[in-house]
Write an enzyme that holds these catalytic residues in place. Sequence first.
Site, PDB file in Angstrom:
ATOM      1  N   LYS A 215       3.608  -2.163  -2.419  1.00 41.84           N
ATOM      2  CA  LYS A 215       4.159  -3.436  -1.979  1.00 41.84           C
ATOM      3  C   LYS A 215       5.340  -3.786  -2.873  1.00 41.84           C
ATOM      4  CE  LYS A 215       2.266  -8.075  -0.940  1.00 41.84           C
ATOM      5  NZ  LYS A 215       0.986  -8.841  -0.926  1.00 41.84           N
TER       6      LYS A 215
ATOM      7  N   SER B  10      -0.345 -10.753   3.220  1.00 41.09           N
ATOM      8  CA  SER B  10       1.064 -10.482   3.012  1.00 41.09           C
ATOM      9  C   SER B  10       1.379  -9.009   2.739  1.00 41.09           C
ATOM     10  CB  SER B  10       1.575 -11.315   1.830  1.00 41.09           C
ATOM     11  OG  SER B  10       0.901 -10.988   0.623  1.00 41.09           O
TER      12      SER B  10
ATOM     13  N   SER C  86      -4.600 -11.194   1.249  1.00 36.67           N
ATOM     14  CA  SER C  86      -3.451 -10.351   1.596  1.00 36.67           C
ATOM     15  C   SER C  86      -3.698  -8.854   1.539  1.00 36.67           C
ATOM     16  CB  SER C  86      -2.260 -10.711   0.704  1.00 36.67           C
ATOM     17  OG  SER C  86      -1.783 -11.990   1.016  1.00 36.67           O
TER      18      SER C  86
END
Length: 462
Positions: A76, A152, A176
């Site tokens: 990420k 996310s 997330s």
Amino acid sequence: MNGAVLDLARQIRNGERSAGAVLEATLARIRAADARYNCFTAITETRARQEAAAIDARRARGESLPPLAGVPYAVKNLFDTAEEVTLAGGRVNAANPPAPRDATLVARLRDAGAVLVGALNMDEHAYGFTTENSHYGASRNPHDPARIAGGSSGGSAAAVAGGLVPLTLGSDTNGSIRVPASLCGVFGLKPTFGRLPRTGSFPFVGSLDHLGPFATDTASLAAVYDALQGADDEDAACAQRPVEPVLADLGSDRPLRVAVLGGYFAHWAGPEARQAVQLAARALAATEVVELASAEQARAAAFVITAAEGGALHRRRLVTHYDYYEPHSRDRLVAGSLVPAAWVQQAQRVRHRVYREAMALFAHYDVLIAPATPVPATAIGTETLALAGQSLPARASMGLLTQPISCLGLPVCAAPTWPGIGADAHLPLGVQLIAAPWREADCLLAARRLEQAGVAAVRPLP
């Protein structure tokens, strides 16, 4: 023990494949498919080739190779990687200087022999559940590219589901990791708060942020988690944590006491979510239903803490660079920066009270089952969804079932199931396997048993 990551590392270790050849095949897959999924915001080809070449050189010299030697992975884009700008999904960060060194978890995977191939899309500053990023585009669900990947850490889950890389790293503040794992149909692990160091990752909510892996199977998830463990004095939350390996425990036949979380978690579950829980409960012989009575209050506490800490973190740049922030989050951050301290104190008191309620349940059970998302992946751009007779905001409501657990800091493995209902029968929906603090071994063992029973699995793309 078999698993995609372990099998690949074994092939490279045995000389059946070279790390360089595996890398080139991975880069080719990314080039061929990522335009469809929009997982990657950066490809680190030069670094990846250097790391793969180093693994092949070590093997050529007859050296023993580390456990994840030659395995490609991506992170990420809130993880620092040396000489790359850490975007954290935000345009406002694009002009920042490159990171001087790798985040602790990236360094640990490097030491374990894994090969970093790039950075992955996310909701701006991790404030969202859909990865509909206004700056870098929406990540798309590989099982239906018209649908969201969740967030996310949407790029992290979609990259694994789409077969681009076998493992990724993400973060979980309010869901997330678990939300995108559920919607994309992969395994994800949110460890206990304080288990894995966050050093070198862009923060969101310091008292709620967790980091963890995504993978295609439980053996891979456990192997990566083991490589990530260890204390880190730079993150006070995990300065004293010992390493507690879990991979070997996946073969254990020890009994697990399992129950289903009802009440709040049943009320906010759509038909696919209820079916997912039933499938998991049958496979794990979970016949009892229990309640976390204050789950709704825990979610409210998480909202207040998230708003206040997130708003405080971004307050100064919101004043000077408001237009750089995306519309999905900037007004919430501004509002959060105005939350009174007394509200935050009360939210922390609620958090500790609900934590004690959860500990009372774990006196009787090892694992609790709950749905990970209330519904399967919605279409990109969806604004509302119908649930429990109400019309709810779609983006925030994907975290209805994960936020109460994040607030308590409990370890959770998200396991992908396939309820097979109606028009969404082609879509996965995961379950949360929730364990007591520091008992990652229990939730991973429960996930392994679902995998062995054929209830949890990463399915090939249509």
